[in-house]
Design an enzyme around this catalytic site. Structure first.
Site, PDB file in Angstrom:
ATOM      1  N   ASP A 220     -20.138  42.818   7.256  1.00  0.00           N
ATOM      2  CA  ASP A 220     -21.716  41.786   7.128  1.00  0.00           C
ATOM      3  C   ASP A 220     -20.641  42.265   5.545  1.00  0.00           C
ATOM      4  O   ASP A 220     -20.901  42.840   4.688  1.00  0.00           O
ATOM      5  CB  ASP A 220     -22.422  42.315   7.289  1.00  0.00           C
TER       6      ASP A 220
ATOM      7  N   ASP B 109     -15.058  46.435   7.200  1.00  0.00           N
ATOM      8  CA  ASP B 109     -16.812  46.142   7.054  1.00  0.00           C
ATOM      9  C   ASP B 109     -16.596  44.697   7.921  1.00  0.00           C
ATOM     10  O   ASP B 109     -15.719  44.212   7.167  1.00  0.00           O
ATOM     11  CB  ASP B 109     -17.770  46.560   5.984  1.00  0.00           C
TER      12      ASP B 109
END
Length: 408
Positions: A251, A249
């Site tokens: 952010d 991932d």
């Protein structure tokens, strides 16, 4: 920001040990797993940002020109430029390089087109290591082997190459020259009359001057110079080059999540994130970023802004000898304001559509792959794919990568 771009590849030798197999075809263009071996070499380098390839041809040069001269189909597949330089007569590795002098960048990679050494090339090219001379002209990737009877040894003092030893008469383990060089173009000044061998005529001089660095790497290596190894490559190359993948991932995992991050000036790396990516590169993982970007559907920014930010991230990583291999982002959200993007989709996490897309293109070894993110959606996407998946606390990516890679 420093980025690696250019690779020169030596493909001019006759390959006499392969007999009739190379009567009409240069050794690096022999078919291996459905395509010429040299294409596997270039595809592997493309992962690291190389986008300018120079093929140093000699024997059967017309075959090379026909396949890769001009705007070839493979250059389009590779999304890179390929230039073919033909030596007028056999000139050795140094002479072939001298023929290409006008095309070479200040620093460039030089490799043999009949072998693959699968390691983190950006570490060799971009990393400055403490204690190494800043006056170097060549860095050589070295490989530990159990039997050096085909290659000969390299003698090191730290990372400075002191000497080269002849091939041993009996099997003996040691460190060998893999045929992968990161060079400064100034080295061409050392090349006098031709034929000239870099390995025999130039490298001993550089070693004596303290300008030859050797770095030891571990990874899959094969040289198709003899029939047995050519056959082995034809049977096993694809599986030997298959890698596990780390799906990351963005952010909240790689950078602080300050809300719809899309500007370079607002991007803040999470502590340890860049080092974690380099650790994955060094350990032989494919590194993929998979990120929901609902801000596009909401009209806060466009896809071009996301692409620009990811390109900037690559440059930041390249400066420490790291990179990610690919990225997928989902621009959709059912509550957006951009009509064509305000839809439910199969790519927005927790659905695994972005991960499926990467798998279809890269074919990683899923048994050793994993997903890391800071939310339940990230963990669910990896779990839906059937791979190990973990939700982590912010700023813990470095520790998690260390633990997950040690298990594999």
């Amino acid at each position: 920001m420093k980025t690696v771009k250019q690779a020169a590849i030596l493909i001019g030798g006759k390959g006499t040990r392969l007999g009739d197999a190379v009567r009409a075809t240069p050794k690096p263009l022999l078919e291996v797993c459905g395509r010429p071996f040299i294409e596997h070499v270039m595809l592997n380098l493309r992962r690291f940002g190389f986008e300018n390839f120079i093929l140093l041809a000699g024997y059967q040069a017309e075959v090379v020109q026909e396949a890769y001269g001009g705007d070839s189909a493979f250059s389009q597949e590779l999304q890179a430029d390929i230039t073919v330089i033909v030596e007028p007569s056999p000139m050795g590795t140094g002479g072939a390089l001298k023929c290409a002098e006008a095309y070479l960048e200040h620093e460039f990679l030089l490799i043999n087109g009949d072998s693959i050494f699968d390691f983190n090339y950006l570490d060799l090219c971009n990393c400055v290591r403490e204690g190494e001379s800043g006056d170097w002209l060549c860095r050589i990737a070295l490989l530990p082997v159990e039997n050096a009877t085909r290659y000969g040894f390299v003698e090191l003092d730290g990372t400075q190459i002191k000497a080269f030893r002849e091939k041993p008469a009996l099997p003996e383990s040691g460190i060998i020259n893999s045929g992968v060089y990161w060079l400064k173009s100034e080295v061409i000044k050392y090349i006098g009359t031709t034929p000239c061998s870099l390995e025999q005529a130039i490298f001993p001089t550089l070693a004596a001057e303290g300008r030859l660095i050797g770095r030891v790497y571990h990874g899959f290596f094969i040289d198709i110079g003899i029939p047995e190894d050519l056959q082995s490559a034809r049977e096993h190359l694809i599986e030997n080059l298959q890698k596990p993948a780390a799906f990351l991932d963005r952010d909240g995992t790689l950078n602080h999540d300050d809300g719809y991050t899309h500007k370079i000036e607002d991007f803040r790396w999470m502590e340890g994130a860049k080092a974690a990516i380099k650790k994955l590169n060094d350990e032989g993982y494919l590194v993929f970023i998979v990120t929901n970007q609902a801000g596009i559907a909401r009209g806060y920014y466009d896809e071009a802004a996301v692409d620009a930010l990811h390109n900037w991230m690559q440059c930041e990583l390249a400066n420490i000898g790291a990179h990610f291999d690919d990225v997928r982002f989902c621009p959709h959200h059912p509550e957006g304001i951009v009509p064509e993007l305000s839809i439910p989709c199969d790519c927005r996490k927790p659905k695994p559509g972005m991960l499926h897309s990467l798998i279809e293109q890269w074919h990683p070894d899923l048994s050793r792959s994993f997903m890391i993110g800071d939310s339940d959606k990230d963990e669910a996407a990896g779990t839906a794919l059937g791979i190990q998946s973990k939700k982590i606390e912010p700023a813990l990516i470095s520790q998690e990568v260390e633990q997950l890679t040690s298990r594999h």
